[in-house]
Design a protein around this motif. Sequence first.
Motif, PDB file in Angstrom:
ATOM      1  N   LEU A 129       7.589   0.641   8.206  1.00 39.07           N
ATOM      2  CA  LEU A 129       8.145   1.988   8.356  1.00 39.07           C
ATOM      3  C   LEU A 129       9.050   2.074   9.580  1.00 39.07           C
ATOM      4  CD1 LEU A 129       8.184   4.719   6.967  1.00 39.07           C
ATOM      5  CD2 LEU A 129       6.274   5.402   8.388  1.00 39.07           C
ATOM      6  N   ALA A 130      10.302   1.799   9.345  1.00 43.59           N
ATOM      7  CA  ALA A 130      11.342   1.909  10.377  1.00 43.59           C
ATOM      8  C   ALA A 130      11.094   0.967  11.553  1.00 43.59           C
ATOM      9  CB  ALA A 130      11.504   3.347  10.841  1.00 43.59           C
ATOM     10  N   GLN A 131      10.643  -0.231  11.243  1.00 43.38           N
ATOM     11  CA  GLN A 131      10.454  -1.275  12.259  1.00 43.38           C
ATOM     12  C   GLN A 131       9.370  -0.940  13.280  1.00 43.38           C
ATOM     13  OE1 GLN A 131      12.833  -3.935  11.896  1.00 43.38           O
ATOM     14  NE2 GLN A 131      13.873  -2.829  10.283  1.00 43.38           N
ATOM     15  N   THR A 132       8.429  -0.070  12.917  1.00 41.07           N
ATOM     16  CA  THR A 132       7.407   0.357  13.876  1.00 41.07           C
ATOM     17  C   THR A 132       6.124  -0.459  13.814  1.00 41.07           C
ATOM     18  OG1 THR A 132       6.424   1.943  12.341  1.00 41.07           O
ATOM     19  CG2 THR A 132       8.215   2.751  13.758  1.00 41.07           C
ATOM     20  N   GLY A 133       6.010  -1.321  12.810  1.00 40.21           N
ATOM     21  CA  GLY A 133       4.768  -2.057  12.651  1.00 40.21           C
ATOM     22  C   GLY A 133       3.709  -1.260  11.918  1.00 40.21           C
ATOM     23  N   GLY A 134       4.113  -0.172  11.290  1.00 41.86           N
ATOM     24  CA  GLY A 134       3.180   0.654  10.523  1.00 41.86           C
ATOM     25  C   GLY A 134       2.890   0.050   9.162  1.00 41.86           C
ATOM     26  N   THR A 135       2.626   0.901   8.203  1.00 37.65           N
ATOM     27  CA  THR A 135       2.272   0.459   6.851  1.00 37.65           C
ATOM     28  C   THR A 135       3.341  -0.484   6.312  1.00 37.65           C
ATOM     29  OG1 THR A 135       1.128   2.538   6.468  1.00 37.65           O
ATOM     30  CG2 THR A 135       1.696   1.246   4.528  1.00 37.65           C
ATOM     31  N   CYS A 136       2.892  -1.580   5.745  1.00 38.70           N
ATOM     32  CA  CYS A 136       3.757  -2.639   5.226  1.00 38.70           C
ATOM     33  C   CYS A 136       4.781  -2.107   4.225  1.00 38.70           C
ATOM     34  CB  CYS A 136       2.877  -3.689   4.555  1.00 38.70           C
ATOM     35  SG  CYS A 136       3.790  -4.986   3.706  1.00 38.70           S
ATOM     36  N   GLY A 137       6.006  -2.610   4.325  1.00 35.98           N
ATOM     37  CA  GLY A 137       7.082  -2.238   3.415  1.00 35.98           C
ATOM     38  C   GLY A 137       6.837  -2.665   1.983  1.00 35.98           C
ATOM     39  N   ILE A 138       5.961  -3.629   1.779  1.00 31.57           N
ATOM     40  CA  ILE A 138       5.629  -4.004   0.400  1.00 31.57           C
ATOM     41  C   ILE A 138       4.870  -2.856  -0.255  1.00 31.57           C
ATOM     42  CG2 ILE A 138       4.410  -5.617  -1.108  1.00 31.57           C
ATOM     43  CD1 ILE A 138       4.809  -7.758   1.105  1.00 31.57           C
TER      44      ILE A 138
ATOM     45  N   GLY B 176      -5.968  -5.052   7.453  1.00 30.90           N
ATOM     46  CA  GLY B 176      -5.269  -3.795   7.204  1.00 30.90           C
ATOM     47  C   GLY B 176      -3.948  -3.992   6.500  1.00 30.90           C
ATOM     48  N   ASP B 177      -3.267  -2.870   6.252  1.00 31.59           N
ATOM     49  CA  ASP B 177      -2.023  -2.903   5.493  1.00 31.59           C
ATOM     50  C   ASP B 177      -0.785  -2.717   6.364  1.00 31.59           C
ATOM     51  OD1 ASP B 177      -2.004  -0.206   6.094  1.00 31.59           O
ATOM     52  OD2 ASP B 177      -2.394   0.463   4.056  1.00 31.59           O
ATOM     53  N   THR B 178      -0.917  -3.002   7.659  1.00 31.29           N
ATOM     54  CA  THR B 178       0.237  -2.911   8.552  1.00 31.29           C
ATOM     55  C   THR B 178       0.906  -4.278   8.670  1.00 31.29           C
ATOM     56  OG1 THR B 178      -1.009  -3.452  10.544  1.00 31.29           O
ATOM     57  CG2 THR B 178      -0.890  -1.102   9.920  1.00 31.29           C
ATOM     58  N   CYS B 179       2.160  -4.263   9.082  1.00 34.31           N
ATOM     59  CA  CYS B 179       2.868  -5.529   9.265  1.00 34.31           C
ATOM     60  C   CYS B 179       2.179  -6.441  10.295  1.00 34.31           C
ATOM     61  CB  CYS B 179       4.321  -5.283   9.642  1.00 34.31           C
ATOM     62  SG  CYS B 179       5.319  -4.735   8.250  1.00 34.31           S
ATOM     63  N   PRO B 180       1.800  -5.929  11.457  1.00 27.58           N
ATOM     64  CA  PRO B 180       1.135  -6.817  12.413  1.00 27.58           C
ATOM     65  C   PRO B 180      -0.151  -7.443  11.852  1.00 27.58           C
ATOM     66  CG  PRO B 180       1.858  -4.838  13.527  1.00 27.58           C
ATOM     67  CD  PRO B 180       2.057  -4.606  12.048  1.00 27.58           C
ATOM     68  N   ALA B 181      -0.919  -6.680  11.093  1.00 23.23           N
ATOM     69  CA  ALA B 181      -2.154  -7.237  10.521  1.00 23.23           C
ATOM     70  C   ALA B 181      -1.831  -8.342   9.524  1.00 23.23           C
ATOM     71  CB  ALA B 181      -2.972  -6.132   9.853  1.00 23.23           C
ATOM     72  N   ILE B 182      -0.892  -8.087   8.622  1.00 23.57           N
ATOM     73  CA  ILE B 182      -0.553  -9.055   7.577  1.00 23.57           C
ATOM     74  C   ILE B 182       0.105 -10.293   8.173  1.00 23.57           C
ATOM     75  CG2 ILE B 182       0.895  -9.444   5.540  1.00 23.57           C
ATOM     76  CD1 ILE B 182       0.389  -6.380   4.938  1.00 23.57           C
ATOM     77  N   LEU B 183       0.976 -10.089   9.145  1.00 24.77           N
ATOM     78  CA  LEU B 183       1.653 -11.221   9.774  1.00 24.77           C
ATOM     79  C   LEU B 183       0.739 -12.010  10.700  1.00 24.77           C
ATOM     80  CD1 LEU B 183       5.100  -9.623  10.578  1.00 24.77           C
ATOM     81  CD2 LEU B 183       4.691 -11.577   9.079  1.00 24.77           C
TER      82      LEU B 183
END
Length: 150
Positions: free
Chosen positions: A47-56, A101-108
């Motif tokens: 979400l706008a490069q914030t590391g929030g909910t994954c774009g997928i 979780g479903d955030t980018c930092p968690a998935i990455l």
Amino acid sequence: MTSSLDIAPLVGRGYCCSQAMALLALEAMGRENPELVRAMFGLCRGLAQTGGTCGILTGGCCVLGLYVAKGADEEEAHPMANPVVAEFADWFREKTAVYGGDTCPAILGEHDPHGPSPAHCGTLLAESWDHILEILTAYGIDPTLPRGEG
């Protein structure tokens, strides 16, 4: 089944996950829509490069909206629009629970001492697209036909 090798060229051409989801749907429909692809950039990297909910996840919900949502005054949403999108969101959250979780930092794995794992994204993107196709098929929606043409 879609593989991460099918997705890699999109990412290699500079599209983020949410944009790749839109491109996969547009390709399935035999359409191009650069405006939509550009708009999906707002969902990139959580979400706008914030590391929030994954774009997928957010991109996948938007893609499902292409098939089931109201888009003009004379249209009605598919009668199962909410369950269609909820089914994908629930599946995605269950799938990403193993990452924390479903955030980018968690998935990455950015909090993983072994470092980030972008490979998770390619695999997750391919699995998510396949699941979207399964959901659409289960609800009698042809993913090759744009809304209103099915």
